[in-house]
Design a protein around this motif. Structure first.
Motif, short mmCIF file in Angstrom:
data_model
loop_
_atom_site.label_atom_id
_atom_site.label_comp_id
_atom_site.label_asym_id
_atom_site.label_seq_id
_atom_site.Cartn_x
_atom_site.Cartn_y
_atom_site.Cartn_z
N ASN A 80 0.82 -1.23 0.00
CA ASN A 80 0.00 0.00 0.00
C ASN A 80 0.85 1.27 0.00
O ASN A 80 0.32 2.37 0.04
CB ASN A 80 -0.95 0.02 1.20
CG ASN A 80 -0.23 0.05 2.54
OD1 ASN A 80 0.98 -0.16 2.60
ND2 ASN A 80 -0.96 0.31 3.60
N GLY A 81 2.19 1.13 -0.06
CA GLY A 81 3.07 2.29 -0.13
C GLY A 81 3.74 2.66 1.19
O GLY A 81 4.68 3.46 1.20
N LEU A 82 3.27 2.09 2.29
CA LEU A 82 3.88 2.40 3.60
C LEU A 82 5.31 1.88 3.65
O LEU A 82 5.58 0.73 3.29
CB LEU A 82 3.05 1.74 4.71
CG LEU A 82 3.60 1.85 6.13
CD1 LEU A 82 3.62 3.30 6.60
CD2 LEU A 82 2.75 0.99 7.09
N LEU A 83 6.23 2.73 4.09
CA LEU A 83 7.63 2.33 4.22
C LEU A 83 7.85 1.82 5.64
O LEU A 83 7.62 2.55 6.61
CB LEU A 83 8.54 3.54 3.95
CG LEU A 83 10.02 3.24 3.76
CD1 LEU A 83 10.25 2.31 2.58
CD2 LEU A 83 10.80 4.55 3.54
N LEU A 84 8.26 0.57 5.75
CA LEU A 84 8.41 -0.10 7.05
C LEU A 84 9.89 -0.38 7.33
O LEU A 84 10.61 -0.87 6.46
CB LEU A 84 7.63 -1.42 7.05
CG LEU A 84 7.78 -2.29 8.30
CD1 LEU A 84 7.17 -1.61 9.53
CD2 LEU A 84 7.14 -3.66 8.06
N ALA A 85 10.32 -0.06 8.55
CA ALA A 85 11.71 -0.34 8.95
C ALA A 85 11.71 -0.98 10.32
O ALA A 85 10.89 -0.64 11.18
CB ALA A 85 12.52 0.96 8.98
N LEU A 86 12.62 -1.91 10.52
CA LEU A 86 12.77 -2.56 11.83
C LEU A 86 14.25 -2.66 12.18
O LEU A 86 15.07 -3.06 11.36
CB LEU A 86 12.17 -3.97 11.82
CG LEU A 86 12.49 -4.82 13.06
CD1 LEU A 86 11.84 -4.23 14.31
CD2 LEU A 86 12.06 -6.27 12.86
N GLU A 87 14.58 -2.29 13.40
CA GLU A 87 15.90 -2.57 13.97
C GLU A 87 15.66 -3.47 15.17
O GLU A 87 15.18 -3.02 16.21
CB GLU A 87 16.62 -1.29 14.38
CG GLU A 87 18.06 -1.57 14.82
CD GLU A 87 18.88 -0.30 14.90
OE1 GLU A 87 19.19 0.28 13.85
OE2 GLU A 87 19.20 0.12 16.04
N GLU A 88 15.94 -4.75 14.98
CA GLU A 88 15.69 -5.74 16.03
C GLU A 88 16.78 -5.66 17.07
O GLU A 88 17.98 -5.63 16.74
CB GLU A 88 15.62 -7.14 15.41
CG GLU A 88 15.17 -8.20 16.39
CD GLU A 88 14.99 -9.56 15.72
OE1 GLU A 88 15.04 -9.61 14.47
OE2 GLU A 88 14.83 -10.56 16.44
N ARG A 89 16.36 -5.60 18.32
CA ARG A 89 17.32 -5.53 19.41
C ARG A 89 16.95 -6.56 20.47
O ARG A 89 15.78 -6.89 20.64
CB ARG A 89 17.31 -4.14 20.06
CG ARG A 89 17.92 -3.04 19.22
CD ARG A 89 18.00 -1.75 20.02
NE ARG A 89 18.66 -0.70 19.27
CZ ARG A 89 18.98 0.49 19.79
NH1 ARG A 89 18.71 0.75 21.05
NH2 ARG A 89 19.59 1.40 19.05
N ASP A 90 17.95 -7.02 21.20
CA ASP A 90 17.72 -7.90 22.33
C ASP A 90 17.29 -7.04 23.51
O ASP A 90 18.10 -6.65 24.35
CB ASP A 90 19.00 -8.69 22.66
CG ASP A 90 18.77 -9.68 23.79
OD1 ASP A 90 17.59 -9.94 24.10
OD2 ASP A 90 19.75 -10.16 24.37
N TYR A 91 16.01 -6.70 23.52
CA TYR A 91 15.51 -5.71 24.48
C TYR A 91 14.06 -6.09 24.82
O TYR A 91 13.28 -6.44 23.91
CB TYR A 91 15.55 -4.31 23.85
CG TYR A 91 15.15 -3.20 24.78
CD1 TYR A 91 16.03 -2.71 25.73
CD2 TYR A 91 13.86 -2.66 24.73
CE1 TYR A 91 15.65 -1.69 26.58
CE2 TYR A 91 13.48 -1.65 25.58
CZ TYR A 91 14.38 -1.17 26.51
OH TYR A 91 13.99 -0.18 27.36
N PRO A 92 13.67 -6.01 26.09
CA PRO A 92 12.32 -6.46 26.48
C PRO A 92 11.24 -5.42 26.24
O PRO A 92 10.33 -5.24 27.07
CB PRO A 92 12.49 -6.75 27.98
CG PRO A 92 13.51 -5.77 28.43
CD PRO A 92 14.48 -5.63 27.27
N GLY A 93 11.31 -4.72 25.15
CA GLY A 93 10.31 -3.71 24.84
C GLY A 93 10.33 -3.40 23.35
O GLY A 93 11.29 -3.74 22.64
N VAL A 94 9.29 -2.75 22.87
CA VAL A 94 9.17 -2.37 21.47
C VAL A 94 8.71 -0.91 21.41
O VAL A 94 7.92 -0.47 22.26
CB VAL A 94 8.14 -3.25 20.72
CG1 VAL A 94 8.01 -2.82 19.27
CG2 VAL A 94 8.53 -4.71 20.80
#
Length: 404
Positions: A9-23
């Protein structure tokens, strides 16, 4: 390392995965003051507040209670170039959080009965600026600097806010709240595969590409706003380079020398040596496609002329270059700010979203650290010789008729 993909749908999605107990996430929607329709200035602020009046089957209270029950720490606000929504929460509620935010974007209620309250708050926010002379001056300075809509105040204009009606603002929502041009940056303890599943409700969000005008500057000039204030407010603005320019880090380090701490040049020369002001600073204030550096000081009517003269002199003196020890302090200061700012996943999600908006990519922290460390004294001083900070826009607010 970040992973970035554009969704169907055009949305630009980025993720930086971290070893962290939160988002945490930062969602930038292409609805800011720069692309508001003429006659509807302040619509972005109205929309951002109106959205929280309910979505889907939930009214305002139900929506707030649902997010609170999930422990979501959230914020949102309309700015000059976009409207930002941010949230931080535990990974186990990821799917439900995105389901609720998808409701906001795809099935907002925008209730008629909630509109007047939203408008009233927006008008109060705008009028409160009259009691904040520093903010008022910097807003007017930006208005004088830009010929394009980048000079608008995100709070809007009184006449437009009073003339706005629910149907016009709903139509503006349909036009500018679009996934084409929107950015969703996520950081924390979640995998790419799980994130894709969680944001599936957002794929129902549709719309056409939002329009963005190109920035256009006026010729530098001076203006006065005569006001019976206790202090005189002084603002300067200079064209600068933005993050897309290869000289960006040289410019940022020079700014750190100028205004990066209690040993910086502005603080030392304007406040410590002469006692002219309590607060003085310089800061980046650019937009996408146009860098801008602003400087500010508030002082007494009697000291306004000298304060302005010292500020102008210190800005111009940069072209003579900075010293090795000044650059070393600037590098430590910038690196410390970078490390501290990116300790939390919430601030990292925000910086990722900004990178995608301004650069079209996410800069790894190691890249920024390397660029700061690798910028030489010669590179900084060459930039300052080639890009002298002189002939600025100058704004004065207060009893300033005597200031030359």
């Amino acid at each position: 390392m970040s992973r970035v993909e554009r969704l169907p749908n055009g949305l630009l999605l980025a993720l930086e995965e971290r070893d962290y107990p939160g988002v945490a996430f930062q969602l930038l929607v292409p609805a800011g003051a720069v692309n508001e329709p003429e006659g509807l200035l302040g619509a972005s602020a109205l929309l951002e507040a109106w959205l929280w009046k309910g979505a889907g089957d939930l009214d305002a209270r139900g929506l707030a209670e649902a997010l609170d029950a999930l422990g979501v720490r959230r914020n949102s606000g309309a700015g000059l170039e976009y409207t930002a929504f941010s949230a931080a929460f535990l990974p186990e509620v990821l799917e439900e959080v995105f389901r609720l935010y998808a409701l906001l974007l795809t099935r907002p209620r925008l209730p008629e009965e909630g509109f007047e309250a939203v408008r009233s708050v927006a008008l109060q926010a705008l009028l409160s600026q009259e009691d904040q002379p520093a903010r008022k001056l910097l807003s007017e300075l930006r208005r004088h600097v830009f010929l394009s809509p980048h000079g608008r105040d995100p709070l809007g204009e009184e006449e437009s806010l009073k003339g706005a009606n629910p149907e016009a603002v709903r139509e503006d929502f349909r036009r500018r709240y679009t996934p084409k041009g929107a950015i969703l940056a996520v950081a924390g303890g979640v995998s790419w595969e799980r994130l894709l599943g969680a944001i599936e409700p957002l794929l129902a969000w549709e719309g056409e590409e939002a329009f963005y005008p190109a920035p256009e500057l006026s010729e530098p000039h001076r203006f006065h706003l005569e006001r019976p204030t206790a202090q005189v407010q002084i603002g300067l603005a200079y064209p600068d380079v933005g993050p897309e320019d290869p000289r960006f880090y040289a410019a940022r380090l020079a700014l750190e020398v100028l205004s990066g701490g209690m040993s910086s040049r502005l603080f030392t020369e304007v406040r410590e040596k002469r006692g002219l002001v309590y607060a003085v600073s310089a800061f980046p204030a650019g937009v996408k496609g146009q860098g801008l550096l602003m400087a500010y000081a508030g002082t007494t009517k009697e000291r306004a002329g000298e304060t302005l003269a010292v500020m102008l002199r210190e800005m111009e003196r940069l072209q003579e270059g900075v010293a090795e020890e000044e650059l070393a302090r600037a590098k430590v200061g910038l690196k410390t700010a970078l490390v501290l700012a990116d300790e939390s996943v919430r601030s990292r999600a925000a910086s990722m979203a900004r990178d995608l908006f301004y650069l079209g990519r996410v800069r790894p922290l190691a890249e920024i650290e390397g660029a700061i460390a690798g910028t030489s004294l010669e590179a900084v001083n060459r930039f300052l010789r080639e890009h002298p900070y002189r002939n600025p826009w100058v704004g004065l607010l207060g009893e300033v008729s005597h200031v030359s």
